[in-house]
Design a protein around this motif. Structure first.
Motif, PDB file in Angstrom:
ATOM      1  N   LEU A 294      14.681  48.625 -34.925  1.00  0.00           N
ATOM      2  CA  LEU A 294      13.509  48.855 -34.317  1.00  0.00           C
ATOM      3  C   LEU A 294      12.173  47.516 -35.070  1.00  0.00           C
ATOM      4  O   LEU A 294      11.759  48.028 -34.469  1.00  0.00           O
ATOM      5  CB  LEU A 294      13.427  50.246 -35.376  1.00  0.00           C
ATOM      6  N   LEU A 295      13.275  47.361 -35.826  1.00  0.00           N
ATOM      7  CA  LEU A 295      12.963  45.796 -36.755  1.00  0.00           C
ATOM      8  C   LEU A 295      12.373  44.647 -35.764  1.00  0.00           C
ATOM      9  O   LEU A 295      11.577  43.633 -36.050  1.00  0.00           O
ATOM     10  CB  LEU A 295      13.482  45.146 -37.827  1.00  0.00           C
TER      11      LEU A 295
ATOM     12  N   ASN B  16      20.474  60.140 -41.608  1.00  0.00           N
ATOM     13  CA  ASN B  16      20.475  59.697 -42.031  1.00  0.00           C
ATOM     14  C   ASN B  16      21.085  58.286 -41.549  1.00  0.00           C
ATOM     15  O   ASN B  16      21.192  56.971 -40.603  1.00  0.00           O
ATOM     16  CB  ASN B  16      20.158  59.416 -43.951  1.00  0.00           C
ATOM     17  N   LYS B  17      22.604  59.166 -40.674  1.00  0.00           N
ATOM     18  CA  LYS B  17      23.231  58.278 -40.342  1.00  0.00           C
ATOM     19  C   LYS B  17      22.025  57.195 -38.617  1.00  0.00           C
ATOM     20  O   LYS B  17      23.082  57.026 -38.086  1.00  0.00           O
ATOM     21  CB  LYS B  17      24.094  58.655 -39.074  1.00  0.00           C
ATOM     22  N   THR B  18      21.921  58.244 -37.490  1.00  0.00           N
ATOM     23  CA  THR B  18      21.290  57.756 -36.872  1.00  0.00           C
ATOM     24  C   THR B  18      20.023  56.683 -37.562  1.00  0.00           C
ATOM     25  O   THR B  18      19.908  55.737 -37.086  1.00  0.00           O
ATOM     26  CB  THR B  18      20.454  58.714 -36.233  1.00  0.00           C
ATOM     27  N   ALA B  19      19.215  57.135 -38.204  1.00  0.00           N
ATOM     28  CA  ALA B  19      18.662  56.104 -38.793  1.00  0.00           C
ATOM     29  C   ALA B  19      19.614  54.545 -39.228  1.00  0.00           C
ATOM     30  O   ALA B  19      17.881  54.591 -39.045  1.00  0.00           O
ATOM     31  CB  ALA B  19      17.459  56.914 -39.758  1.00  0.00           C
TER      32      ALA B  19
ATOM     33  N   GLY C  48      11.114  59.570 -38.846  1.00  0.00           N
ATOM     34  CA  GLY C  48      10.841  59.243 -36.677  1.00  0.00           C
ATOM     35  C   GLY C  48      11.480  57.954 -37.090  1.00  0.00           C
ATOM     36  O   GLY C  48      11.660  57.631 -35.796  1.00  0.00           O
ATOM     37  N   VAL C  49      12.355  57.280 -37.852  1.00  0.00           N
ATOM     38  CA  VAL C  49      13.761  56.004 -37.782  1.00  0.00           C
ATOM     39  C   VAL C  49      14.538  56.936 -37.424  1.00  0.00           C
ATOM     40  O   VAL C  49      14.653  55.831 -35.567  1.00  0.00           O
ATOM     41  CB  VAL C  49      13.709  55.200 -38.908  1.00  0.00           C
ATOM     42  N   ALA C  50      15.104  58.088 -37.294  1.00  0.00           N
ATOM     43  CA  ALA C  50      16.144  58.476 -36.406  1.00  0.00           C
ATOM     44  C   ALA C  50      15.727  58.720 -35.355  1.00  0.00           C
ATOM     45  O   ALA C  50      16.653  58.833 -34.241  1.00  0.00           O
ATOM     46  CB  ALA C  50      16.081  60.064 -37.162  1.00  0.00           C
ATOM     47  N   ARG C  51      14.492  59.199 -34.923  1.00  0.00           N
ATOM     48  CA  ARG C  51      13.873  59.201 -33.562  1.00  0.00           C
ATOM     49  C   ARG C  51      13.503  58.233 -33.325  1.00  0.00           C
ATOM     50  O   ARG C  51      13.568  58.488 -31.795  1.00  0.00           O
ATOM     51  CB  ARG C  51      12.882  60.382 -33.270  1.00  0.00           C
TER      52      ARG C  51
END
Length: 163
Positions: free
Chosen positions: A160-161, A150-153, A109-112
Motif C-alpha cells: 500500500l505504501l 494483522n497477518k493480512t495487514a 483498513g490496511v488488512a482490506r
C-alpha cells in the motif's frame, strides 16, 4: 584488473563496505513507515500525530489521553504530543514501541487494502502493539479476528505504501 591487495588499506575498505551495508540494511529494514502520505499525521496542516493524543498513554493509562503541546517531539515527520514529560521520555527512548502499527492508519483498513484515517479513541493494544481503527463499527469488525487481520495487514502494508 582484479585487485588482490591484502594490506591495511584493503582491509579498511572491506570493513567500511561492510559497515555501509549493515547501516543501509538497518535503515531499509526500519521502513516501511509512511511519511510521504498522511499516516501518523492526522492533521496535515499542523503535522500533529494521532490528533494530538499521547501514544504512550494507550499503554500506561489504557485509554486515550490528549497530549500537551509543551511535551512534544518530532519523529518520522510528525509532531507527537504527550501528557507528561515522563511519557515524552519513554517515547524518545523507543518510539517504535509506542507508535501505532501500520503508520497510524486503520488496522482493519490496511488488512482490506486501504490506507484509512482513524479516530484515536478507537484503539486496541495487542501483544504490546498499538492498533487504531477508523471508527467503533470498524473496530468491532477488527476485534473479531485481530490476529487474522494483522497477518493480512502485515503483508498488505508495504504494498500500500508503494501506491
Amino acid at each position: 584488473m582484479l585487485d588482490n591487495r591484502r594490506g591495511p588499506a584493503a582491509k579498511l575498505g572491506r570493513w567500511l563496505g561492510l559497515v555501509l551495508l549493515v547501516v543501509s540494511s538497518t535503515l531499509w529494514a526500519a521502513a516501511p513507515i509512511n511519511t510521504l502520505k498522511r499516516g501518523f499525521i492526522s492533521d496535515s496542516d499542523t503535522g500533529i500525530a494521532i490528533n494530538g493524543y499521547d501514544t504512550v498513554a494507550y499503554f500506561t493509562e489504557h485509554k486515550p489521553v490528549k497530549g500537551d503541546p509543551s511535551h512534544s517531539f518530532t519523529w518520522m515527520g510528525a509532531k507527537w504530543q504527550f501528557a507528561s514529560q515522563a511519557h515524552l521520555d519513554l517515547f524518545k527512548a523507543t518510539p517504535e514501541k509506542y507508535a501505532p502499527q501500520y503508520g497510524g492508519y486503520c488496522a482493519y483498513g490496511v488488512a482490506r487494502g486501504y490506507l484509512v484515517t482513524v479516530e484515536p479513541e478507537q484503539f486496541t493494544v495487542v501483544d504490546d502493539k498499538l492498533y487504531l481503527n477508523y471508527d467503533a463499527a470498524v473496530q468491532k469488525k477488527w476485534k473479531a479476528d485481530p490476529a487474522g487481520f494483522n497477518k493480512t495487514a502485515d503483508a498488505q502494508f508495504p504494498l500500500l505504501l508503494k501506491k
